[in-house]
Motif scaffolding. Structure first.
Motif, PDB file in Angstrom:
ATOM      1  N   ALA A  95       2.085   7.022   1.225  1.00 52.01           N
ATOM      2  CA  ALA A  95       3.369   7.671   0.932  1.00 52.01           C
ATOM      3  C   ALA A  95       4.518   6.854   1.515  1.00 52.01           C
ATOM      4  CB  ALA A  95       3.385   9.091   1.489  1.00 52.01           C
ATOM      5  N   TRP A  96       4.368   6.375   2.740  1.00 50.74           N
ATOM      6  CA  TRP A  96       5.400   5.567   3.382  1.00 50.74           C
ATOM      7  C   TRP A  96       5.638   4.281   2.591  1.00 50.74           C
ATOM      8  CZ3 TRP A  96       9.359   5.637   6.459  1.00 50.74           C
ATOM      9  CH2 TRP A  96       9.836   4.455   6.977  1.00 50.74           C
ATOM     10  N   THR A 147       9.104   1.082  -0.855  1.00 58.15           N
ATOM     11  CA  THR A 147       9.196   0.225  -2.038  1.00 58.15           C
ATOM     12  C   THR A 147      10.234   0.762  -3.018  1.00 58.15           C
ATOM     13  OG1 THR A 147       6.874  -0.386  -1.770  1.00 58.15           O
ATOM     14  CG2 THR A 147       7.877  -0.812  -3.916  1.00 58.15           C
ATOM     15  N   ILE A 148      10.274   2.070  -3.222  1.00 55.21           N
ATOM     16  CA  ILE A 148      11.269   2.663  -4.128  1.00 55.21           C
ATOM     17  C   ILE A 148      12.680   2.456  -3.587  1.00 55.21           C
ATOM     18  CG2 ILE A 148      12.133   4.867  -5.009  1.00 55.21           C
ATOM     19  CD1 ILE A 148       9.183   5.690  -5.364  1.00 55.21           C
ATOM     20  N   LEU A 149      12.867   2.638  -2.284  1.00 60.68           N
ATOM     21  CA  LEU A 149      14.187   2.404  -1.688  1.00 60.68           C
ATOM     22  C   LEU A 149      14.615   0.943  -1.824  1.00 60.68           C
ATOM     23  CD1 LEU A 149      14.021   4.589   1.538  1.00 60.68           C
ATOM     24  CD2 LEU A 149      15.417   4.977  -0.495  1.00 60.68           C
ATOM     25  N   GLN A 194      13.532  -9.221   2.769  1.00 58.21           N
ATOM     26  CA  GLN A 194      12.932  -7.935   3.131  1.00 58.21           C
ATOM     27  C   GLN A 194      11.670  -7.675   2.316  1.00 58.21           C
ATOM     28  OE1 GLN A 194      14.498  -7.454   6.024  1.00 58.21           O
ATOM     29  NE2 GLN A 194      14.468  -5.303   5.597  1.00 58.21           N
ATOM     30  N   LEU A 195      11.727  -7.966   1.021  1.00 52.95           N
ATOM     31  CA  LEU A 195      10.579  -7.734   0.153  1.00 52.95           C
ATOM     32  C   LEU A 195       9.379  -8.567   0.599  1.00 52.95           C
ATOM     33  CD1 LEU A 195       9.377  -6.543  -2.495  1.00 52.95           C
ATOM     34  CD2 LEU A 195      10.238  -8.580  -3.636  1.00 52.95           C
ATOM     35  N   LEU A 196       9.611  -9.844   0.833  1.00 54.07           N
ATOM     36  CA  LEU A 196       8.503 -10.733   1.193  1.00 54.07           C
ATOM     37  C   LEU A 196       7.950 -10.437   2.582  1.00 54.07           C
ATOM     38  CD1 LEU A 196       9.918 -14.068  -0.241  1.00 54.07           C
ATOM     39  CD2 LEU A 196       8.214 -12.557  -1.265  1.00 54.07           C
ATOM     40  N   THR A 197       8.837 -10.362   3.556  1.00 55.31           N
ATOM     41  CA  THR A 197       8.363 -10.149   4.926  1.00 55.31           C
ATOM     42  C   THR A 197       7.847  -8.725   5.120  1.00 55.31           C
ATOM     43  OG1 THR A 197      10.599  -9.611   5.687  1.00 55.31           O
ATOM     44  CG2 THR A 197       9.880 -11.901   5.903  1.00 55.31           C
ATOM     45  N   GLY A 198       8.509  -7.750   4.490  1.00 49.06           N
ATOM     46  CA  GLY A 198       8.042  -6.372   4.596  1.00 49.06           C
ATOM     47  C   GLY A 198       6.677  -6.179   3.961  1.00 49.06           C
ATOM     48  N   MET A 200      17.847  -0.501  -3.867  1.00 51.30           N
ATOM     49  CA  MET A 200      18.859  -1.385  -3.285  1.00 51.30           C
ATOM     50  C   MET A 200      19.036  -2.644  -4.134  1.00 51.30           C
ATOM     51  SD  MET A 200      18.130  -0.907   0.752  1.00 51.30           S
ATOM     52  CE  MET A 200      19.498  -1.895   1.292  1.00 51.30           C
ATOM     53  N   PHE A 201      17.938  -3.170  -4.686  1.00 50.34           N
ATOM     54  CA  PHE A 201      18.053  -4.286  -5.629  1.00 50.34           C
ATOM     55  C   PHE A 201      18.918  -3.878  -6.821  1.00 50.34           C
ATOM     56  CE2 PHE A 201      14.199  -6.517  -3.935  1.00 50.34           C
ATOM     57  CZ  PHE A 201      14.737  -7.787  -3.873  1.00 50.34           C
TER      58      PHE A 201
END
Length: 110
Positions: free
Chosen positions: A74-75, A80-82, A58-62, A86-87
């Motif tokens: 803001a989005w 990124t915070i969410l 998710q991190l890489l592809t997102g 989750m991590f």
């Protein structure tokens, strides 16, 4: 390239579905026998590891998909915070699951 990245992002999303069903699974573990508890906790531990790999996907592809789109800052900050939260939750869960599994294995030996 976008289609492949989007597909991998959806695969990562499916892996994160684990965290949605986790409270329901954990709620029923106490009713099981020791052997079944051991199997359930081990399955949760392995699935948590799989979901953590999904988070990396998710991190890489997102990150790639956000760089290709026109999103508000803001989005991007909220997402990124969410993701980081989750991590953290996935990592925090690892030790109690390992300890619970060791405790159940010790009970079974007695």
């Amino acid at each position: 390239m976008w289609n492949v990245t989007f597909f991998l992002h959806m695969v990562g999303t499916a892996a994160l579905g684990f965290y949605l069903i986790l409270p329901f699974v954990v709620g029923g573990i106490q009713k099981l026998s020791l052997g079944a508890q051991e199997g359930a906790i081990n399955t949760i531990r392995v699935t948590n590891r799989f979901a953590q790999y999904g988070l990396v996907i998710q991190l890489l592809t997102g990150g790639y998909l956000m760089s290709q789109g026109d999103y508000s800052p803001a989005w991007m900050i909220i997402v990124t915070i969410l993701l980081l939260a989750m991590f953290a939750v996935g990592g925090i869960m690892s030790k109690p699951l390992k300890n619970a599994l060791a405790g159940i294995r010790e009970k079974r030996r007695k």
